[in-house]
Write a protein that holds these residues in place. Structure first.
Motif, PDB file in Angstrom:
ATOM      1  N   GLU A 142       0.818  -1.213   0.000  1.00 19.92           N
ATOM      2  CA  GLU A 142       0.000   0.000   0.000  1.00 19.92           C
ATOM      3  C   GLU A 142       0.852   1.263   0.000  1.00 19.92           C
ATOM      4  OE1 GLU A 142      -3.324   2.306  -0.296  1.00 19.92           O
ATOM      5  OE2 GLU A 142      -3.077   0.144  -0.578  1.00 19.92           O
ATOM      6  N   VAL A 143       1.963   1.253   0.727  1.00 17.33           N
ATOM      7  CA  VAL A 143       2.797   2.446   0.772  1.00 17.33           C
ATOM      8  C   VAL A 143       3.374   2.750  -0.605  1.00 17.33           C
ATOM      9  CG1 VAL A 143       4.995   1.305   1.408  1.00 17.33           C
ATOM     10  CG2 VAL A 143       4.554   3.664   2.113  1.00 17.33           C
ATOM     11  N   GLU A 144       3.664   1.706  -1.389  1.00 18.36           N
ATOM     12  CA  GLU A 144       4.148   1.930  -2.760  1.00 18.36           C
ATOM     13  C   GLU A 144       3.055   2.580  -3.597  1.00 18.36           C
ATOM     14  OE1 GLU A 144       7.117   1.652  -3.771  1.00 18.36           O
ATOM     15  OE2 GLU A 144       7.950   0.612  -2.028  1.00 18.36           O
ATOM     16  N   ARG A 145       1.809   2.148  -3.364  1.00 20.49           N
ATOM     17  CA  ARG A 145       0.686   2.743  -4.104  1.00 20.49           C
ATOM     18  C   ARG A 145       0.534   4.226  -3.745  1.00 20.49           C
ATOM     19  NH1 ARG A 145      -4.961   3.644  -4.423  1.00 20.49           N
ATOM     20  NH2 ARG A 145      -5.244   3.465  -2.157  1.00 20.49           N
ATOM     21  N   VAL A 146       0.672   4.556  -2.456  1.00 19.78           N
ATOM     22  CA  VAL A 146       0.550   5.949  -2.015  1.00 19.78           C
ATOM     23  C   VAL A 146       1.648   6.801  -2.641  1.00 19.78           C
ATOM     24  CG1 VAL A 146       0.676   7.484  -0.018  1.00 19.78           C
ATOM     25  CG2 VAL A 146      -0.603   5.334   0.144  1.00 19.78           C
ATOM     26  N   ILE A 147       2.874   6.279  -2.648  1.00 22.72           N
ATOM     27  CA  ILE A 147       3.981   7.016  -3.266  1.00 22.72           C
ATOM     28  C   ILE A 147       3.699   7.245  -4.743  1.00 22.72           C
ATOM     29  CG2 ILE A 147       6.410   6.843  -3.930  1.00 22.72           C
ATOM     30  CD1 ILE A 147       6.880   5.393  -1.241  1.00 22.72           C
ATOM     31  N   GLY A 148       3.165   6.215  -5.399  1.00 22.39           N
ATOM     32  CA  GLY A 148       2.815   6.364  -6.817  1.00 22.39           C
ATOM     33  C   GLY A 148       1.750   7.422  -7.042  1.00 22.39           C
ATOM     34  N   PHE A 167       9.504   8.880   3.246  1.00 19.58           N
ATOM     35  CA  PHE A 167      10.757   8.137   3.358  1.00 19.58           C
ATOM     36  C   PHE A 167      11.269   8.146   4.796  1.00 19.58           C
ATOM     37  CE2 PHE A 167      11.517   9.596  -1.268  1.00 19.58           C
ATOM     38  CZ  PHE A 167      10.766   8.528  -1.747  1.00 19.58           C
ATOM     39  N   ILE A 168      11.094   9.269   5.474  1.00 17.39           N
ATOM     40  CA  ILE A 168      11.540   9.373   6.873  1.00 17.39           C
ATOM     41  C   ILE A 168      10.660   8.504   7.767  1.00 17.39           C
ATOM     42  CG2 ILE A 168      11.736  10.945   8.848  1.00 17.39           C
ATOM     43  CD1 ILE A 168      12.440  13.158   6.751  1.00 17.39           C
ATOM     44  N   GLN A 169       9.337   8.601   7.579  1.00 21.59           N
ATOM     45  CA  GLN A 169       8.418   7.800   8.387  1.00 21.59           C
ATOM     46  C   GLN A 169       8.694   6.311   8.233  1.00 21.59           C
ATOM     47  OE1 GLN A 169       5.644   8.746  10.497  1.00 21.59           O
ATOM     48  NE2 GLN A 169       6.812  10.647  10.442  1.00 21.59           N
ATOM     49  N   GLU A 170       8.996   5.884   7.008  1.00 17.83           N
ATOM     50  CA  GLU A 170       9.206   4.462   6.721  1.00 17.83           C
ATOM     51  C   GLU A 170      10.670   4.058   6.858  1.00 17.83           C
ATOM     52  OE1 GLU A 170       6.627   2.597   6.347  1.00 17.83           O
ATOM     53  OE2 GLU A 170       5.241   4.293   6.305  1.00 17.83           O
ATOM     54  N   GLU A 171      11.522   5.024   7.246  1.00 11.39           N
ATOM     55  CA  GLU A 171      12.958   4.777   7.420  1.00 11.39           C
ATOM     56  C   GLU A 171      13.590   4.232   6.139  1.00 11.39           C
ATOM     57  OE1 GLU A 171      13.664   2.468  10.917  1.00 11.39           O
ATOM     58  OE2 GLU A 171      12.771   3.963  12.252  1.00 11.39           O
ATOM     59  N   ARG A 172      13.187   4.797   5.026  1.00  6.26           N
ATOM     60  CA  ARG A 172      13.759   4.423   3.721  1.00  6.26           C
ATOM     61  C   ARG A 172      14.869   5.416   3.403  1.00  6.26           C
ATOM     62  NH1 ARG A 172       8.592   2.448   0.152  1.00  6.26           N
ATOM     63  NH2 ARG A 172      10.062   2.898  -1.533  1.00  6.26           N
ATOM     64  N   TRP A 173      16.019   5.210   4.061  1.00  7.22           N
ATOM     65  CA  TRP A 173      17.081   6.208   4.013  1.00  7.22           C
ATOM     66  C   TRP A 173      17.745   6.292   2.647  1.00  7.22           C
ATOM     67  CZ3 TRP A 173      15.469   8.715   7.748  1.00  7.22           C
ATOM     68  CH2 TRP A 173      15.090   8.143   8.955  1.00  7.22           C
ATOM     69  N   ASP A 174      17.852   5.179   1.927  1.00  8.57           N
ATOM     70  CA  ASP A 174      18.419   5.228   0.576  1.00  8.57           C
ATOM     71  C   ASP A 174      17.563   6.104  -0.330  1.00  8.57           C
ATOM     72  OD1 ASP A 174      20.441   3.598   1.376  1.00  8.57           O
ATOM     73  OD2 ASP A 174      19.635   1.767   0.461  1.00  8.57           O
ATOM     74  N   ASP A 175      16.240   5.953  -0.199  1.00 11.57           N
ATOM     75  CA  ASP A 175      15.336   6.778  -1.014  1.00 11.57           C
ATOM     76  C   ASP A 175      15.463   8.254  -0.642  1.00 11.57           C
ATOM     77  OD1 ASP A 175      14.296   4.645  -2.435  1.00 11.57           O
ATOM     78  OD2 ASP A 175      12.723   4.267  -0.960  1.00 11.57           O
ATOM     79  N   LEU A 176      15.623   8.531   0.652  1.00 13.15           N
ATOM     80  CA  LEU A 176      15.782   9.925   1.078  1.00 13.15           C
ATOM     81  C   LEU A 176      17.069  10.507   0.523  1.00 13.15           C
ATOM     82  CD1 LEU A 176      14.678  12.278   2.781  1.00 13.15           C
ATOM     83  CD2 LEU A 176      16.018  11.384   4.706  1.00 13.15           C
ATOM     84  N   LEU A 177      18.150   9.743   0.528  1.00 10.75           N
ATOM     85  CA  LEU A 177      19.413  10.225  -0.026  1.00 10.75           C
ATOM     86  C   LEU A 177      19.269  10.560  -1.506  1.00 10.75           C
ATOM     87  CD1 LEU A 177      22.470  10.740   0.184  1.00 10.75           C
ATOM     88  CD2 LEU A 177      22.821   8.307  -0.353  1.00 10.75           C
ATOM     89  N   VAL A 178      18.648   9.670  -2.251  1.00 12.60           N
ATOM     90  CA  VAL A 178      18.435   9.915  -3.687  1.00 12.60           C
ATOM     91  C   VAL A 178      17.581  11.171  -3.887  1.00 12.60           C
ATOM     92  CG1 VAL A 178      17.350   9.012  -5.785  1.00 12.60           C
ATOM     93  CG2 VAL A 178      18.712   7.500  -4.326  1.00 12.60           C
ATOM     94  N   PHE A 179      16.559  11.328  -3.061  1.00  8.26           N
ATOM     95  CA  PHE A 179      15.683  12.502  -3.145  1.00  8.26           C
ATOM     96  C   PHE A 179      16.482  13.787  -2.945  1.00  8.26           C
ATOM     97  CE2 PHE A 179      13.475  15.690  -0.559  1.00  8.26           C
ATOM     98  CZ  PHE A 179      12.470  16.079  -1.426  1.00  8.26           C
ATOM     99  N   VAL A 180      17.337  13.816  -1.920  1.00  3.18           N
ATOM    100  CA  VAL A 180      18.118  15.025  -1.645  1.00  3.18           C
ATOM    101  C   VAL A 180      19.136  15.273  -2.759  1.00  3.18           C
ATOM    102  CG1 VAL A 180      19.750  16.096  -0.031  1.00  3.18           C
ATOM    103  CG2 VAL A 180      17.790  14.812   0.849  1.00  3.18           C
ATOM    104  N   GLN A 181      19.748  14.219  -3.279  1.00  7.82           N
ATOM    105  CA  GLN A 181      20.757  14.371  -4.326  1.00  7.82           C
ATOM    106  C   GLN A 181      20.178  14.877  -5.636  1.00  7.82           C
ATOM    107  OE1 GLN A 181      22.323  10.346  -4.196  1.00  7.82           O
ATOM    108  NE2 GLN A 181      24.208  11.015  -3.166  1.00  7.82           N
ATOM    109  N   GLN A 182      18.885  14.658  -5.852  1.00  6.92           N
ATOM    110  CA  GLN A 182      18.264  15.086  -7.106  1.00  6.92           C
ATOM    111  C   GLN A 182      18.250  16.596  -7.274  1.00  6.92           C
ATOM    112  OE1 GLN A 182      14.422  13.215  -6.952  1.00  6.92           O
ATOM    113  NE2 GLN A 182      15.132  11.294  -7.862  1.00  6.92           N
TER     114      GLN A 182
END
Length: 573
Positions: free
Chosen positions: A449-455, A472-487
């Motif tokens: 479901e979280v993937e659907r919400v992100i979509g 990403f912070i709530q779900e502790e998806r730190w790799d995704d957060l890093l990619v987000f900041v680097q963009q």
């Protein structure tokens, strides 16, 4: 924020500490004295001479204030300078300042001074009287202060005395041409503040009749003063608001028939006063208070006549002003209906004006209190349809959807909770709705479901980048957060997310800091931008990039050698 006298440098902003230590080292702090146990005052020479007051409880700074205009943080450099001086007197130690013009590392501890309170208590009465009279002869403001205190301590309830107390401090604050400037406005309200304190004493003793003349006096003297003053700091407006709060208390305590009628007549008369022209919100306050005071049919009729008369006389108002007045009148009439009418009277009034958002909101509140959730849903859905038809902004529509969610939660209707919490989250990005939505799923269900919400967020076409980062912070998806900041690396994004990345990706974060320093901050001119460069260099050092910071500073020193202020800031790193 807890501030320890012994270790305040670790709590206060580093830039403020540095500036305060320079003031201290340059001897800018003067006249540090203890007024009474734990209370200290001093002056600091800055652009002007500023007054600092610090209240200590043990080693902790309980309160602090400064007369300077600094408002970008809780502590200014003048307070820091006094903390250094105070710590020196308390512990006999100063912070070593390499750039200090005056070395103080060998300075011995000063003997503790007697407090002002102790000195006064030991003086003979005759000597104290002579001292006070001598000083009063040189300081006219002190004379006014003493007379005002004497009058108030004598429980004077004469309105003329209150007026004189206010006018004395106002007159002393006026400039040559009668205008009260920004810096003088706080002095101009000292008399009003004194008598408001007296009014609070009356209220505490349940003597609203004695407090009423004070609130009246403050309004009558302070509102016209706004025409001749710079009240950017809100001092004058603040005491006016206090007076209205006092009137509201008087309205609640107006149980005596004679006092209630006196208060009601005053409210009606002040509503008509020309002194409130241009201050419509304050003007309407009088009739809103009257709605809380009226009791008889005749009084209610008198109030409604005032309201209807105002409607007729203001037909030429702007669209916004007209709408504001209409909403205020409806709110006042509803107050009277709820106080004096029957349940049917209230329901009829609300239904008559249900297309008004405030009235719909009140109907929803009443229905929810009765646990009539079917009516809550109907009112909310009708509100959504009406606002969509009228193309009103989503703020109101979201409010009605919020009521649908509250009703669904009260009924524990999971499908409806999912529907409305997700809708509100996608519209607002509010994490409270995200958490409500998440609780409706089991852990295995939530993975998909979280993937659907992100979509859904990515497809919405709205500005949802910050919301994605929060997921990403709530779900502790730190790799995704890093990619987000680097963009899209910029100073704002790094400040927002450095706390989540520093311990997990120090090398990547250091590289981003360096990119922002070189491409975004260093090319900019101005002390603020130079300080940001210094901040980011210090952040790089904290996460272990000392060698790269050293090399970067050498590169920038060569590239910007014609910017002395820039070089000064980065050498502090």
């Amino acid at each position: 924020m807890k501030i320890s006298l012994e270790r305040f440098e670790s709590t206060i902003d580093e830039r403020i500490v540095n500036r305060g230590s320079e003031y201290f080292a340059d001897g800018a702090v003067g006249g540090l004295k203890q007024i009474k146990d734990g209370v200290w005052v001093a002056s600091v020479e800055g652009t002007e001479k500023y007054k600092v007051r610090i209240n200590l409880k043990g080693d902790e700074v309980a309160e602090h204030s400064c007369s300077c205009p600094y408002d970008l943080g809780p502590v200014c450099k003048h307070i820091v300078a006094v903390l250094y001086e105070l710590r020196d007197q308390q512990y006999g130690q100063k912070k070593r300042i390499e750039s200090s013009k005056k070395s103080s590392k060998n300075k011995s501890p000063k003997k503790p001074q007697a407090s002002l309170e102790e000195i006064i208590s030991q003086m003979p009465r005759a000597s104290l009287n002579a001292l006070l009279l001598d000083y009063a002869g040189r300081e006219p403001d002190l004379i006014d202060y003493i007379f005002a205190k004497h009058a108030l301590q004598a429980s004077v309830t004469d309105k003329e005395h209150y007026q004189q107390i206010i006018r004395n401090t106002v007159d002393s604050a006026r400039g040559r041409h009668g205008f009260i400037g920004y810096w003088e406005s706080s002095k101009a309200v000292e008399g009003a503040e004194m008598i408001l304190d007296k009014a609070q004493e009356f209220i505490s003793d349940s003597e609203a009749q004695k407090a009423l003349p004070i609130y009246q006096c403050v309004l009558e003297e302070m509102v016209p003063l706004l025409q001749d003053a710079d009240d950017s700091n809100g001092c004058i407006g603040g005491v006016i608001d206090q007076a209205f709060e006092g009137l509201s208390i008087c309205a609640r305590l107006a149980n005596d028939k004679v006092f209630r009628e006196e208060l009601l007549n005053y409210l009606f008369n002040e509503f008509e006063s020309k002194r409130y022209e241009g201050w419509s919100e304050w003007r309407w306050n009088f009739l809103e208070l009257a709605a809380q005071v009226v009791e008889t049919t005749q009084e209610q009729k008198r109030l409604f006549e005032k309201l209807d008369q105002t409607t007729r006389s203001r037909k030429g108002d702007s669209e916004w002003s007209g709408r504001y007045n209409e909403e205020t009148i409806r709110r006042i009439k509803l107050t009277v209906a709820e106080r004096l009418g029957t349940e049917k009277d209230v329901e009829d009034f609300l239904n008559q004006h249900i297309e008004n958002p405030d009235m719909r909101e009140r109907s929803l509140e009443r229905a929810f209190e009765r646990k009539d959730f079917t009516l809550v849903k109907q009112l909310a859905k009708d509100g959504i349809v009406l606002d969509e038809k009228q193309k009103i902004g989503r703020f109101l529509i979201n409010g009605w959807t919020g009521w649908l969610l509250r009703a669904a939660q009260a009924e524990r209707n999971i499908p409806e909770i999912k529907e409305h919490s997700l809708a509100l989250f996608l519209k607002n990005g509010d994490l409270d709705y995200y958490r409500i939505y998440k609780k409706c799923f089991s852990k295995p269900e939530w993975v998909a479901e979280v993937e659907r919400v992100i979509g859904l967020l990515k497809k919405s076409g709205e500005d949802n980048e910050g919301t994605l980062a929060q997921i990403f912070i709530q779900e502790e998806r730190w790799d995704d957060l890093l990619v987000f900041v680097q963009q899209d690396v910029n100073a704002y994004v790094l400040e927002a997310y450095k706390g989540y990345l520093a311990s997990r990706y120090p090398k990547e974060l250091a590289a981003m800091y360096e990119k922002v320093i070189i491409e975004e901050l260093a090319p900019l001119v101005g002390r603020n931008h130079y300080q940001r460069v210094g901040q980011f260099l210090r952040q790089m050092k904290k996460i272990g990039a000392q060698e790269r910071v050293k090399a970067l500073m050498e590169e920038m020193s060569n590239k910007y050698k014609n910017r002395p202020a820039f070089l000064e800031e980065i050498t502090r790193v």
